[in-house]
Design an enzyme around this catalytic site. Structure first.
Site, PDB file in Angstrom:
ATOM      1  N   TYR A  93       0.810  -1.219   0.000  1.00 48.33           N
ATOM      2  CA  TYR A  93       0.000   0.000   0.000  1.00 48.33           C
ATOM      3  C   TYR A  93       0.845   1.272   0.000  1.00 48.33           C
ATOM      4  O   TYR A  93       0.399   2.314  -0.447  1.00 48.33           O
ATOM      5  CB  TYR A  93      -0.903   0.029   1.236  1.00 48.33           C
ATOM      6  CG  TYR A  93      -2.201  -0.708   1.044  1.00 48.33           C
ATOM      7  CD1 TYR A  93      -3.277  -0.086   0.422  1.00 48.33           C
ATOM      8  CD2 TYR A  93      -2.367  -2.019   1.474  1.00 48.33           C
ATOM      9  CE1 TYR A  93      -4.483  -0.754   0.227  1.00 48.33           C
ATOM     10  CE2 TYR A  93      -3.563  -2.691   1.285  1.00 48.33           C
ATOM     11  CZ  TYR A  93      -4.621  -2.052   0.667  1.00 48.33           C
ATOM     12  OH  TYR A  93      -5.809  -2.710   0.475  1.00 48.33           O
ATOM     13  N   ARG A 128       2.185 -10.915  -6.426  1.00 55.37           N
ATOM     14  CA  ARG A 128       1.950  -9.481  -6.215  1.00 55.37           C
ATOM     15  C   ARG A 128       2.589  -8.656  -7.341  1.00 55.37           C
ATOM     16  O   ARG A 128       1.978  -7.736  -7.873  1.00 55.37           O
ATOM     17  CB  ARG A 128       2.497  -9.052  -4.859  1.00 55.37           C
ATOM     18  CG  ARG A 128       2.357  -7.572  -4.610  1.00 55.37           C
ATOM     19  CD  ARG A 128       2.750  -7.206  -3.197  1.00 55.37           C
ATOM     20  NE  ARG A 128       1.626  -7.390  -2.304  1.00 55.37           N
ATOM     21  CZ  ARG A 128       1.610  -6.968  -1.046  1.00 55.37           C
ATOM     22  NH1 ARG A 128       2.650  -6.355  -0.539  1.00 55.37           N
ATOM     23  NH2 ARG A 128       0.559  -7.151  -0.280  1.00 55.37           N
ATOM     24  N   THR A 188       5.961  -4.064   9.257  1.00 53.97           N
ATOM     25  CA  THR A 188       6.512  -4.048  10.621  1.00 53.97           C
ATOM     26  C   THR A 188       5.357  -4.411  11.547  1.00 53.97           C
ATOM     27  O   THR A 188       4.782  -3.549  12.212  1.00 53.97           O
ATOM     28  CB  THR A 188       7.071  -2.658  10.993  1.00 53.97           C
ATOM     29  OG1 THR A 188       6.104  -1.655  10.651  1.00 53.97           O
ATOM     30  CG2 THR A 188       8.359  -2.363  10.255  1.00 53.97           C
ATOM     31  N   ALA A 190      -1.046   8.733  16.545  1.00 55.45           N
ATOM     32  CA  ALA A 190      -1.617   8.684  17.902  1.00 55.45           C
ATOM     33  C   ALA A 190      -2.577   9.856  18.116  1.00 55.45           C
ATOM     34  O   ALA A 190      -3.658   9.687  18.680  1.00 55.45           O
ATOM     35  CB  ALA A 190      -0.503   8.704  18.947  1.00 55.45           C
ATOM     36  N   LEU A 196      -4.288  11.496  15.804  1.00 58.24           N
ATOM     37  CA  LEU A 196      -5.498  11.303  14.996  1.00 58.24           C
ATOM     38  C   LEU A 196      -6.435  10.276  15.641  1.00 58.24           C
ATOM     39  O   LEU A 196      -7.640  10.491  15.754  1.00 58.24           O
ATOM     40  CB  LEU A 196      -5.117  10.853  13.577  1.00 58.24           C
ATOM     41  CG  LEU A 196      -4.447  11.919  12.710  1.00 58.24           C
ATOM     42  CD1 LEU A 196      -3.869  11.293  11.441  1.00 58.24           C
ATOM     43  CD2 LEU A 196      -5.419  13.033  12.349  1.00 58.24           C
ATOM     44  N   CYS A 206      -2.494   1.152  10.623  1.00 64.15           N
ATOM     45  CA  CYS A 206      -1.501   1.928  11.379  1.00 64.15           C
ATOM     46  C   CYS A 206      -1.903   2.364  12.775  1.00 64.15           C
ATOM     47  O   CYS A 206      -1.080   2.320  13.680  1.00 64.15           O
ATOM     48  CB  CYS A 206      -1.114   3.172  10.583  1.00 64.15           C
ATOM     49  SG  CYS A 206      -0.101   2.780   9.166  1.00 64.15           S
ATOM     50  N   GLN A 232      -3.777   1.465  15.452  1.00 63.82           N
ATOM     51  CA  GLN A 232      -3.586   0.611  16.628  1.00 63.82           C
ATOM     52  C   GLN A 232      -2.133   0.176  16.764  1.00 63.82           C
ATOM     53  O   GLN A 232      -1.545   0.240  17.845  1.00 63.82           O
ATOM     54  CB  GLN A 232      -4.495  -0.608  16.550  1.00 63.82           C
ATOM     55  CG  GLN A 232      -4.229  -1.588  17.679  1.00 63.82           C
ATOM     56  CD  GLN A 232      -5.405  -2.506  17.933  1.00 63.82           C
ATOM     57  OE1 GLN A 232      -6.494  -2.077  18.229  1.00 63.82           O
ATOM     58  NE2 GLN A 232      -5.166  -3.799  17.818  1.00 63.82           N
ATOM     59  N   LYS A 269     -12.736   1.727   5.889  1.00 59.27           N
ATOM     60  CA  LYS A 269     -13.383   2.993   5.526  1.00 59.27           C
ATOM     61  C   LYS A 269     -13.710   2.928   4.044  1.00 59.27           C
ATOM     62  O   LYS A 269     -13.271   2.016   3.335  1.00 59.27           O
ATOM     63  CB  LYS A 269     -12.492   4.188   5.853  1.00 59.27           C
ATOM     64  CG  LYS A 269     -11.208   4.281   5.060  1.00 59.27           C
ATOM     65  CD  LYS A 269     -10.476   5.574   5.398  1.00 59.27           C
ATOM     66  CE  LYS A 269      -9.224   5.715   4.552  1.00 59.27           C
ATOM     67  NZ  LYS A 269      -8.472   6.927   4.866  1.00 59.27           N
ATOM     68  N   ARG A 312     -21.960   4.207  11.154  1.00 59.14           N
ATOM     69  CA  ARG A 312     -21.226   5.307  10.506  1.00 59.14           C
ATOM     70  C   ARG A 312     -22.049   6.594  10.410  1.00 59.14           C
ATOM     71  O   ARG A 312     -21.598   7.571   9.817  1.00 59.14           O
ATOM     72  CB  ARG A 312     -20.802   4.880   9.090  1.00 59.14           C
ATOM     73  CG  ARG A 312     -19.818   3.735   9.086  1.00 59.14           C
ATOM     74  CD  ARG A 312     -18.453   4.172   9.576  1.00 59.14           C
ATOM     75  NE  ARG A 312     -17.530   3.056   9.657  1.00 59.14           N
ATOM     76  CZ  ARG A 312     -16.255   3.187   9.961  1.00 59.14           C
ATOM     77  NH1 ARG A 312     -15.750   4.364  10.258  1.00 59.14           N
ATOM     78  NH2 ARG A 312     -15.471   2.125  10.020  1.00 59.14           N
TER      79      ARG A 312
END
Length: 480
Positions: free
Chosen positions: A11, A38, A88, A221, A223, A272, A274, A335, A447
């Site tokens: 991504y 891929r 990661t 964090a 956001l 990202c 969490q 989303k 939502r």
């Protein structure tokens, strides 16, 4: 000709390199990955990720100055600048399990770079990594360098899925962190010159390595914290009869706060937020800062609470049992405008309902049945490891069917859960849906996208997050 190579065609790596190739026609860009399927997808008409605008960018440059290849070593050895954009994941076992970042893939990439390099290179951290990773990578490279000079830079990505191409075309800022030595500064300038092809100089921020690494974790964090703040308020709104949309609108009018990221929902998702907060928590704990760690932990706790609360609200509304009842799940991606399901709140909501023996019928315009079945059968954090290292998916769950149309999903259902804010869910023919459902017919809008008054007029019992409760729901037992 400057040659850039990016390890990792996911991504981040794919879209970022495609835009660099588009904006810098004189630079040769290669995206490499050990996953042959891929790379084949990147070279085909059906790209492996869905991102508005990505198709056009790739097709303009592919074969000219943008190449996708599984010959990792060849392209790394030829490159002047090597971006590393590998996973990661959060560690699932061992020291720091459940919080610390697993740098296995990063380390093997660094060792491979040292191994195949015959000339000096700038190595750029593009993945989100814990603070001080650059230092560890630097040690691996210098201890295996055979006299070759490596400079490490941190260049974190700030892309939002669904708007990644636009974010790359017009970034709020580009952050480049490097060593404060003459060589380090020279490396920073080399990367800055790449971005300066299209990004105004005042938006390119140059810092030391640690500041760049920590800025990325801090931004995510902050956001996520905003989302948890408004979601915490949504619970209080329901209890008091306030309307969270009105509250957040009033709060957002304060220019010091601003209106973005103040929409109450079933919870945040994505690869990202969490992961980065858990990482931040672990770094704080390792540095003897338990109070700071606990502060950030609370952001995740509120997010988990919001998902649990949503499931409890569904079950308690439907006579305290959903056993054997068909429930339509509209939306599975975390989303709209992305097919990404990583850490999507839909997983926890669906698992909660399945735990109460519900029969789920799921529709999402961008997510495949295979992906949904895999997500629902996987353990937490497994998604962030390469597919061949993920547990093999058990035979698909009997209680879950995946359909390709919202009307099929809702036919004969007792309730509808809206878990992704796809635009098409706003314009569905809810009268037709109501006529084909079991009664009483429920809508649980995670939502806040439906016209509540209109749906109640049709006959639905509607629950919207943070909105005054339907009379029906007021009589239900308090949500645990």
């Amino acid at each position: 000709m400057v040659k850039i190579c990016c390890i990792g065609a996911g991504y981040v790596g794919g879209p970022t390199m495609a835009v660099i190739a588009l904006k810098c026609p004189e630079i040769q860009v290669a995206v490499v990955d050990i996953s042959v399927p891929r790379i084949s997808a990147w070279n085909s008409d059906t790209l492996p990720i869905y991102e508005p605008g990505l198709d056009e960018v790739v097709k303009k440059c592919r074969g000219k100055n943008l190449f996708f290849s599984s010959d990792v070593e060849k392209h790394v050895s030829e490159a002047d600048i090597v971006f590393v954009s590998v996973n990661t994941p959060t560690k699932t076992q061992g020291l720091g399990a459940g919080k610390a970042a697993d740098l296995t893939y990063w380390e093997s990439a660094a060792r491979m770079i040292a191994d195949v390099s015959k000339s000096s290179k700038i190595v750029v951290e593009k993945s989100t990594v814990p603070v001080k990773t650059a230092e560890a990578i630097e040690k691996i490279l210098t201890h295996n360098s055979k006299g070759i000079n490596f400079q490490i830079l941190s260049n974190p990505e700030f892309l939002a899925e669904g708007t990644a191409i636009q974010d790359l075309f017009e970034p709020d800022r580009v952050l480049i962190g490097g060593r404060e030595t003459p060589e380090g500064q020279k490396a920073i300038k080399a990367l800055r010159d790449v971005y300066a092809h299209w990004v105004p100089m005042d938006r390119i921020i140059c810092t030391n390595l640690w500041s760049a690494e920590l800025s990325k974790l801090a931004a995510n964090a902050f956001l996520a914290q905003r989302i948890s703040s408004v979601n915490a308020m949504s619970a209080l709104c329901e209890a008091t009869g306030a309307d969270v949309s009105q509250v957040s609108h009033a709060v957002g009018k304060d220019t010091r706060i601003g209106p973005k990221f103040l929409n109450a929902s079933v919870g945040f998702g994505g690869s990202c937020f969490q992961k980065d907060i858990l990482n931040l928590v672990y770094i704080c704990e390792c540095n003897g800062l338990p109070e700071v760690a606990n502060y950030w932990k609370q952001v995740i706790k509120v997010n988990d609470y919001q998902k649990t609360r949503f499931v409890n609200r569904i079950v308690s509304s439907m006579f305290n049992t959903v056993s054997g009842k068909k429930i339509a799940i509209l939306g599975f991606a975390f989303k709209k405008d992305t097919g990404d399901t990583r850490e999507t709140p839909a997983i926890d909501v669906c698992k909660g309902l399945l735990g109460d023996k519900a029969m789920l019928s799921i529709y999402d315009p961008q997510v495949s049945e295979e992906q949904i079945q895999r997500d629902l059968s996987m353990n937490k954090f497994d998604w962030d490891h390469p597919v061949h290292l993920q547990p093999t998916s058990p035979s698909s769950m009997k209680q879950v069917s995946v359909v390709w149309d919202a009307y099929a999903a809702t036919k004969d259902a007792h309730g509808i859960c809206i878990l992704t804010e796809w635009d098409e869910f706003k314009t569905l023919d809810y009268q037709k849906i109501y006529d084909n459902m079991q009664k009483p017919a429920f809508v649980f809008d995670g939502r806040n996208i439906v016209d509540v008054a209109k749906l109640r007029e049709i006959g639905f019992i509607v629950y919207s997050i943070g909105k005054p409760l339907d009379e029906w729901l007021k009589d239900m037992p308090a949500v645990a």
